[in-house]
Scaffold this motif. Structure first.
Motif, mmCIF file in Angstrom:
data_model
loop_
_atom_site.group_PDB
_atom_site.id
_atom_site.type_symbol
_atom_site.label_atom_id
_atom_site.label_comp_id
_atom_site.label_asym_id
_atom_site.label_seq_id
_atom_site.Cartn_x
_atom_site.Cartn_y
_atom_site.Cartn_z
ATOM 1 N N VAL A 13 0.837 -1.203 0.000
ATOM 2 C CA VAL A 13 0.000 0.000 0.000
ATOM 3 C C VAL A 13 0.871 1.252 0.000
ATOM 4 O O VAL A 13 0.575 2.236 -0.692
ATOM 5 C CB VAL A 13 -0.946 -0.009 1.214
ATOM 6 C CG1 VAL A 13 -1.684 1.319 1.341
ATOM 7 C CG2 VAL A 13 -1.960 -1.140 1.078
ATOM 8 N N PHE A 14 1.960 1.220 0.766
ATOM 9 C CA PHE A 14 2.871 2.371 0.817
ATOM 10 C C PHE A 14 3.477 2.643 -0.557
ATOM 11 O O PHE A 14 3.629 3.805 -0.965
ATOM 12 C CB PHE A 14 3.970 2.117 1.843
ATOM 13 C CG PHE A 14 4.947 3.251 1.974
ATOM 14 C CD1 PHE A 14 4.607 4.395 2.681
ATOM 15 C CD2 PHE A 14 6.199 3.181 1.380
ATOM 16 C CE1 PHE A 14 5.504 5.457 2.795
ATOM 17 C CE2 PHE A 14 7.101 4.230 1.489
ATOM 18 C CZ PHE A 14 6.746 5.363 2.203
ATOM 19 N N LEU A 22 3.537 6.153 -5.492
ATOM 20 C CA LEU A 22 3.216 6.354 -6.905
ATOM 21 C C LEU A 22 2.282 7.548 -7.092
ATOM 22 O O LEU A 22 2.479 8.365 -8.002
ATOM 23 C CB LEU A 22 2.576 5.091 -7.477
ATOM 24 C CG LEU A 22 2.048 5.189 -8.914
ATOM 25 C CD1 LEU A 22 3.183 5.487 -9.891
ATOM 26 C CD2 LEU A 22 1.327 3.905 -9.306
ATOM 27 N N LEU A 23 1.274 7.680 -6.248
ATOM 28 C CA LEU A 23 0.361 8.820 -6.342
ATOM 29 C C LEU A 23 1.093 10.129 -6.081
ATOM 30 O O LEU A 23 0.815 11.150 -6.734
ATOM 31 C CB LEU A 23 -0.794 8.657 -5.351
ATOM 32 C CG LEU A 23 -1.780 7.515 -5.608
ATOM 33 C CD1 LEU A 23 -2.895 7.549 -4.576
ATOM 34 C CD2 LEU A 23 -2.365 7.600 -7.006
ATOM 35 N N VAL A 49 6.668 2.376 -15.372
ATOM 36 C CA VAL A 49 7.640 1.384 -14.917
ATOM 37 C C VAL A 49 7.523 1.190 -13.409
ATOM 38 O O VAL A 49 7.531 0.050 -12.906
ATOM 39 C CB VAL A 49 9.076 1.809 -15.306
ATOM 40 C CG1 VAL A 49 10.100 0.910 -14.617
ATOM 41 C CG2 VAL A 49 9.257 1.748 -16.812
ATOM 42 N N PHE A 50 7.394 2.295 -12.680
ATOM 43 C CA PHE A 50 7.233 2.206 -11.226
ATOM 44 C C PHE A 50 5.952 1.450 -10.874
ATOM 45 O O PHE A 50 5.928 0.633 -9.944
ATOM 46 C CB PHE A 50 7.200 3.607 -10.623
ATOM 47 C CG PHE A 50 7.209 3.624 -9.114
ATOM 48 C CD1 PHE A 50 8.403 3.692 -8.417
ATOM 49 C CD2 PHE A 50 6.025 3.574 -8.395
ATOM 50 C CE1 PHE A 50 8.418 3.692 -7.022
ATOM 51 C CE2 PHE A 50 6.025 3.581 -7.008
ATOM 52 C CZ PHE A 50 7.223 3.642 -6.320
ATOM 53 N N SER A 51 4.881 1.710 -11.630
ATOM 54 C CA SER A 51 3.617 1.003 -11.394
ATOM 55 C C SER A 51 3.793 -0.494 -11.613
ATOM 56 O O SER A 51 3.299 -1.313 -10.823
ATOM 57 C CB SER A 51 2.534 1.538 -12.334
ATOM 58 O OG SER A 51 2.327 2.918 -12.160
ATOM 59 N N GLY A 52 4.486 -0.860 -12.705
ATOM 60 C CA GLY A 52 4.714 -2.272 -12.980
ATOM 61 C C GLY A 52 5.513 -2.950 -11.877
ATOM 62 O O GLY A 52 5.209 -4.080 -11.470
#
Length: 290
Positions: free
Chosen positions: A92-93, A98-99, A121-124
């Protein structure tokens, strides 16, 4: 009950997120397919329309610290379910970070902001970490159920990585929206099936804190009960996938049919901003056109 609450909360966050993403991306694509580009988040202007975004900015750190508190408050000797709270807190952190990155990217100068490629990329990576931690230590019937959830998470990660290379690939965006919706519905099913007696499998109970060689599983009276439970959950998963796919195609068809009635970004400054971007040679701040 704490595990059921965790799964219910995740579902409550994922379902609106997947639905909003599907609506926003489909509306933009239908307006001008040749100029479509996927975004990590489809921000609207004015800012008050991004209420869901700012709600997540507040809710995710609270949720992360809640999981951390549950981990610290759990009994002394560490069964696998206890460490699940710590793993969920870390996941969750990551999505909260990302947000924050998306918010910084939208409010910085366009030439100095974080590229969408890096955000995808960070989301993946975040989805892959979620996959590696989801249902860790759960085996047998419970492991099968979490394995299906992990497969959906891998699809989310693959779509994010592909969009980082080809942001104009609408099919990858469409698959990502569907996968988030399916993940949201299935994570609720996991919570109900594995952590409640009311929805437990016939001849089986719910997951308890008892461990065998560092692993936990659903207790079934007979091997036939376990095999029947596996077959039933595979069938239920197919039902979830079919329902999400049908709903998504119906929604996409309605957007095609009623272009003038599209919600959110399809009928306001968002589309006007995109048209301006296509006409002007210099960049426009992304927060105005997203």
């Amino acid at each position: 009950m704490a595990s059921l609450a965790t799964h219910f909360t995740a579902s409550l966050l994922l379902l609106p997120l997947g639905g909003r993403r599907l609506l926003s991306s489909s509306s933009l694509y239908l307006h001008n397919p040749s100029h479509y580009r996927s975004k990590p988040w489809y921000l609207l202007h004015p800012k008050w329309k991004n209420l869901d975004f700012y709600t997540l900015l507040i809710a995710l750190p609270i949720l992360s610290f809640s999981h951390l508190f549950l981990f610290l408050a759990s009994p002394g000797h560490p069964p696998t379910p206890r460490f699940a709270f710590l793993q969920q807190s870390a996941v969750v952190f990551l999505f909260w970070v990302l947000l924050i990155l998306i918010l910084c990217s939208q409010n910085l100068d366009p030439n100095a902001g974080i590229p969408d490629t890096l955000l995808f990329v960070f989301s993946g990576i975040a989805f892959l970490i979620d996959y590696s931690m989801n249902g860790k230590g759960v085996v047998g019937l419970g492991g099968v159920v979490y394995g299906l959830l992990g497969g959906v998470t891998v699809v989310c990660a693959a779509c994010c990585f592909y969009l980082s290379i080809r942001p104009s690939a609408f099919f990858a965006e469409f698959m990502l929206s569907l996968a988030i919706l399916l993940k949201g519905s299935w994570v609720l099913q996991v919570g109900l099936s594995l952590y409640t007696d009311a929805f437990a499998f016939e001849g089986c109970g719910k997951i308890s804190g008892a461990m065998t060689m560092g692993q936990v599983d659903v207790r079934c009276d007979l091997e036939e009960d376990r095999l029947r439970g596996v077959a039933l959950m595979n069938l239920v998963f197919i039902g979830h996938a079919a329902a999400v796919l049908t709903l998504s195609f119906v929604l996409f068809g309605l957007l095609c049919r009623y272009r003038s009635m599209r919600c959110g970004e399809a009928s306001g400054p968002l589309l006007a901003g995109i048209e301006s971007e296509n006409m002007l040679m210099h960049p426009i701040p992304e927060f105005e056109i997203d």
